[in-house]
Write an enzyme that holds these catalytic residues in place. Structure first.
Site, PDB file in Angstrom:
ATOM      1  N   HIS A 123     -14.554   0.230  -9.365  1.00  0.00           N
ATOM      2  CA  HIS A 123     -14.283   1.309  -8.415  1.00  0.00           C
ATOM      3  C   HIS A 123     -12.982   2.053  -8.688  1.00  0.00           C
ATOM      4  CE1 HIS A 123     -14.432   2.986  -4.187  1.00  0.00           C
ATOM      5  NE2 HIS A 123     -15.678   3.101  -4.615  1.00  0.00           N
ATOM      6  N   LYS A 125     -10.247   4.693 -10.129  1.00  0.00           N
ATOM      7  CA  LYS A 125     -10.285   6.128 -10.404  1.00  0.00           C
ATOM      8  C   LYS A 125      -8.912   6.510 -10.953  1.00  0.00           C
ATOM      9  CE  LYS A 125     -13.122   6.405  -6.308  1.00  0.00           C
ATOM     10  NZ  LYS A 125     -13.006   5.019  -5.898  1.00  0.00           N
ATOM     11  N   ASP A 130      -1.664   9.868 -22.924  1.00  0.00           N
ATOM     12  CA  ASP A 130      -0.657   9.537 -23.942  1.00  0.00           C
ATOM     13  C   ASP A 130       0.245   8.373 -23.560  1.00  0.00           C
ATOM     14  OD1 ASP A 130      -1.596  11.515 -25.637  1.00  0.00           O
ATOM     15  OD2 ASP A 130      -0.120  12.996 -24.972  1.00  0.00           O
TER      16      ASP A 130
END
Length: 188
Positions: A123, A125, A130
């Protein structure tokens, strides 16, 4: 003189916008982009700011996303891959095959994708650009979330936070390595 570290908060929903100019500018810096014939306006929106942050990647982009069906964000990620940026994506197995998911398109483009093999949701996100910039918040990378939902995204260049999320990404990346999958239960 050192630039100040990025600290930005983006709130959604974002009004629809065209990102063609952003992609063209990233492809050929300094070359004026041709106007896009699509009817969507360009301009400064939460989505365009998110895309700009993603397109700033020069070496790597690590994505850990529950759901990814926004074609505009997928195009930006594909562009980075074509430009030589190492892109790795971890996602949830149940959501990668849903209608409209961009995961198959990204995988077909040669982007490394790994997914969970157990019942709980992957779940997270977040994205790491870089190994220096963290993009995280409540936003699923779906057109629905971007255009309709109340969502937030925090963008920070803070080594301590980036390291914590990079460590989590690497742990999950290795856990979801297909070489480690067991498809048949061990007999005892």
């Amino acid at each position: 003189r050192r630039a100040r570290p990025v600290r930005e908060v983006l709130f959604f929903p974002s009004r629809p916008c065209c990102i063609e100019t952003l992609l063209a500018e990233a492809a050929e810096p300094g070359v004026p982009a041709r106007p896009c014939p699509c009817p969507l306006p360009s301009g400064d929106t939460a989505l365009s700011r998110l895309v700009r942050r993603l397109l700033s990647a020069r070496r790597s982009l690590d994505l850990c996303l529950f759901s990814f069906s926004c074609p505009q964000l997928a195009r930006a990620v594909q562009f980075l891959h074509r430009r030589g940026v190492r892109v790795r994506l971890v996602t949830d197995a149940q959501y990668m095959g849903l209608h409209g998911s961009q995961i198959g398109r990204l995988r077909h483009a040669g982007i490394q994708v790994r997914h969970d093999q157990h019942s709980g949701y992957m779940h997270h996100k977040f994205a790491i650009v870089d190994r220096r910039m963290l993009i995280t918040g409540s936003l699923n990378w779906t057109a629905q979330a971007i255009q309709s939902n109340r969502e937030n995204v925090l963008v920070v260049e803070d080594a301590e936070y980036v390291k914590a999320f990079q460590d989590e990404f690497e742990r999950i990346w290795e856990e979801y390595n297909p070489a480690n999958y067991s498809f048949f239960p061990q007999k005892q």
